[in-house]
Enzyme design. Structure first.
Site, PDB file in Angstrom:
ATOM      1  N   LYS A  77      50.206  43.408  20.764  1.00  0.00           N
ATOM      2  CA  LYS A  77      49.132  44.085  21.508  1.00  0.00           C
ATOM      3  C   LYS A  77      49.478  44.101  22.998  1.00  0.00           C
ATOM      4  O   LYS A  77      50.108  43.153  23.496  1.00  0.00           O
ATOM      5  CB  LYS A  77      47.830  43.311  21.251  1.00  0.00           C
ATOM      6  CG  LYS A  77      46.578  43.882  21.896  1.00  0.00           C
ATOM      7  CD  LYS A  77      45.354  43.065  21.476  1.00  0.00           C
ATOM      8  CE  LYS A  77      44.076  43.533  22.110  1.00  0.00           C
ATOM      9  NZ  LYS A  77      42.900  42.771  21.642  1.00  0.00           N
ATOM     10  N   SER A 152      39.046  45.209  19.500  1.00  0.00           N
ATOM     11  CA  SER A 152      39.835  45.906  20.488  1.00  0.00           C
ATOM     12  C   SER A 152      41.304  46.080  20.094  1.00  0.00           C
ATOM     13  O   SER A 152      41.989  46.916  20.661  1.00  0.00           O
ATOM     14  CB  SER A 152      39.783  45.143  21.812  1.00  0.00           C
ATOM     15  OG  SER A 152      40.337  43.841  21.656  1.00  0.00           O
ATOM     16  N   SER A 176      38.106  40.865  17.608  1.00  0.00           N
ATOM     17  CA  SER A 176      39.046  41.969  17.816  1.00  0.00           C
ATOM     18  C   SER A 176      40.260  41.987  16.901  1.00  0.00           C
ATOM     19  O   SER A 176      41.045  42.940  16.968  1.00  0.00           O
ATOM     20  CB  SER A 176      39.531  41.971  19.257  1.00  0.00           C
ATOM     21  OG  SER A 176      38.559  42.567  20.043  1.00  0.00           O
TER      22      SER A 176
HETATM   23  N1  GLN Z   1      33.971  43.576  20.279  1.00  0.00           N
HETATM   24  C1  GLN Z   1      34.020  42.369  21.023  1.00  0.00           C
HETATM   25  C2  GLN Z   1      33.891  42.647  22.496  1.00  0.00           C
HETATM   26  O1  GLN Z   1      33.889  43.795  22.857  1.00  0.00           O
HETATM   27  C3  GLN Z   1      35.269  41.622  20.686  1.00  0.00           C
HETATM   28  C4  GLN Z   1      36.365  41.762  21.657  1.00  0.00           C
HETATM   29  C5  GLN Z   1      37.551  40.887  21.359  1.00  0.00           C
HETATM   30  O2  GLN Z   1      37.561  40.118  20.391  1.00  0.00           O
HETATM   31  N2  GLN Z   1      38.545  40.953  22.216  1.00  0.00           N
HETATM   32  O3  GLN Z   1      33.776  41.757  23.276  1.00  0.00           O
END
Ligand code: GLN
Length: 479
Positions: A77, A152, A176
């Site tokens: 990532k 994400s 994410s």
């Molecule tokens: N959807 C969650 C957020 O927007 C998770 C993000 C993540 O795990 N990086 O914070």
């Protein structure tokens, strides 16, 4: 034609000279090219990957023993630092920024002869659940290109889903890795907090962030976890205890939260599939107990208060002066320089979170929001300790819905935040959790279940995962 099942089988076919590492790399490079429109990669390390494959093929032919990840093709990532490669967290504020060092977890993979094929698209600074908040544009779900892949770590999930690499790394602060794995029909593991070094992972919310793994087999996910979980003195928040070795068991004791499965936001079909899967588990000899969990409605506010507070502090460093995006507007003073660089460099969602985090940390509101959220976090940690003193695993949905259409939720951030209801619990409490692709919805999209285990019980979690996956295979065969 090259095909991949597990690293073990891939290694056997290399030894039997059925394939070479170059065959594997060429296969994935072709796939990446063919599926370029999915927008899963930010950058592909084409030449490097080919050179590394050639080198490994040479080493193998000389009869040297294979290292654990010999020729295993992995994508990362765009929040994981890789020396002399760009890392931008999908943000304009870091455009063209090159890593000065390599993240420890990634170095462990490289030391075992993994081939890093490229870095993947994601939501800006890992903030989001759809991959729509990226400076590089959205990522498409390969199973239905009108739909989001989740986020994400959407690019890393699609890279595995659409066979552009063997395994990939994401980061999971509140789901994410697990949620995009669920939306894409693959496995996504978030290790417990402190199991994998965060050194070289671009910080979003430091007391929640963990590097996670996407794959298609539990065996391969375990292999990467074993390699990456080595201790690192550069991350003082690592838990120095090794992961526990689980006893071999046939039957497990599971719990699930009544309020989670009865939640009004949960898709009816997901709820009923999970309930009937619970019956299947009981028939197979496992104990599954419904327990009450009155704090469910607190976990989203706790997560968004604490993570935005940490993000507002972490993202202070991006001022566009020492490195990163610098506005072309001539500032009159230093404050104006910060203002223009940051206003132009950050996207809307990141700005929203910086402002929210700054607000909850401000003198007048600190006690009402930040301190309260910390207190509830402590309560939740106590709750989780109680649960795992009795049960091996906790079963939950991963997401209230399957992957939805691109664009439908972009105007309503709260709706997107609420959909994190099942995943953030593991990050708030620091326990490991996995998303397992078990079912198919009548809308043709995949979904599965999430299993959580106690701290340091990642290996138990993976052992349970094998059992649960084989159970559905059997159930499917019997149908
Ligand atoms: N959807 C969650 C957020 O927007 C998770 C993000 C993540 O795990 N990086 O914070």
């Amino acid at each position: 034609m090259f095909s991949f099942t597990t690293v073990h089988e891939y290694h056997l076919s290399l030894i039997n000279k059925k394939y070479s590492c170059l065959d594997a790399v060429n296969y994935y490079l072709d796939k990446i090219w063919e599926k370029k429109h999915l927008n899963a990669f930010v950058e592909v390390y084409r030449q490097e990957a080919i050179e590394k494959a050639n080198l490994l093929d040479l080493i193998r032919r000389e009869g040297k023993p294979l290292k654990k990840l010999h020729g295993v093709v992995i994508a990362i990532k765009d929040v994981i630092c890789y020396r002399d490669h760009r890392v931008t967290a999908a943000s304009k504020i870091l455009q063209n920024f090159q890593s000065l060092f390599t993240a420890t977890a990634l170095q462990f993979l490289i030391d075992e002869d993994a081939i890093i094929i490229g870095n993947c698209n994601c939501d800006e600074f890992a903030m989001g659940s759809t991959n729509e908040n990226s400076a590089y544009g959205k990522v498409l779900n390969a199973l239905d290109e009108m739909k989001v892949p989740g986020g994400s770590s959407g690019g890393s999930a699609v890279a595995v889903q659409a066979n552009m690499c063997m395994l990939s790394l994401g980061s999971d602060t509140g789901g994410s890795v697990r949620q995009p794995a669920d939306f894409c029909g693959i496995i996504g593991l978030k290790p417990g907090y402190g199991t994998i070094s965060r050194y070289g992972l671009v910080a979003y919310a430091s007391s929640f962030d963990q590097i996670g793994i996407f794959g298609k087999s539990v065996q391969d996910v375990k292999l990467l976890l074993d390699i990456m979980s080595g201790h690192d003195k550069m991350d003082s928040t690592m838990n120095p205890e090794p992961m526990c070795t689980p006893a071999v068991k046939e039957d497990y004791k599971f719990a699930y939260f009544k309020q989670a499965l009865e939640h009004e936001g949960l898709d009816k079909e997901i709820a009923s599939q999970i309930k009937s899967y619970i019956d299947t588990l009981k028939t197979a000899g496992h104990e599954v107990t419904e327990i009450d969990f009155d704090l469910l409605d607190y976990i989203i506010p706790v997560y968004y208060v604490l993570t935005t507070a940490e993000a507002s502090s972490n993202l202070n460093r991006y001022d566009g002066i020492r490195y990163g995006y610098h506005s072309s507007i001539e500032p009159n003073n230093l404050a104006e320089s910060y203002l223009t660089n940051r206003s132009e460099g950050f996207g809307a969602e990141v700005k929203r979170r910086i402002m929210l985090g700054t607000f909850v940390l401000s003198a007048g509101y600190y006690d009402a929001y930040y301190s309260k959220a910390q207190q509830i976090r402590n309560l939740l940690i106590k709750e989780v300790d109680k649960i795992f003193s009795v049960f091996d695993g906790l079963i939950m949905p991963v997401s209230p819905t399957t992957a939805f259409k691109i664009g439908v939720n972009t105007k309503d951030p709260i709706a997107v935040y609420l959909a994190d209801i099942y995943t953030v619990f593991a990050n708030i409490t620091g326990v490991p959790a996995i998303a397992l692709p078990l079912f198919s919805h009548s809308n043709n999209m995949p979904f599965g279940i999430q299993v959580l285990c106690n701290k340091k019980q990642e290996l138990l979690l993976l052992q349970i995962s094998e059992t649960l996956l084989s159970l559905t295979k059997k159930a499917l065969k019997n149908d």
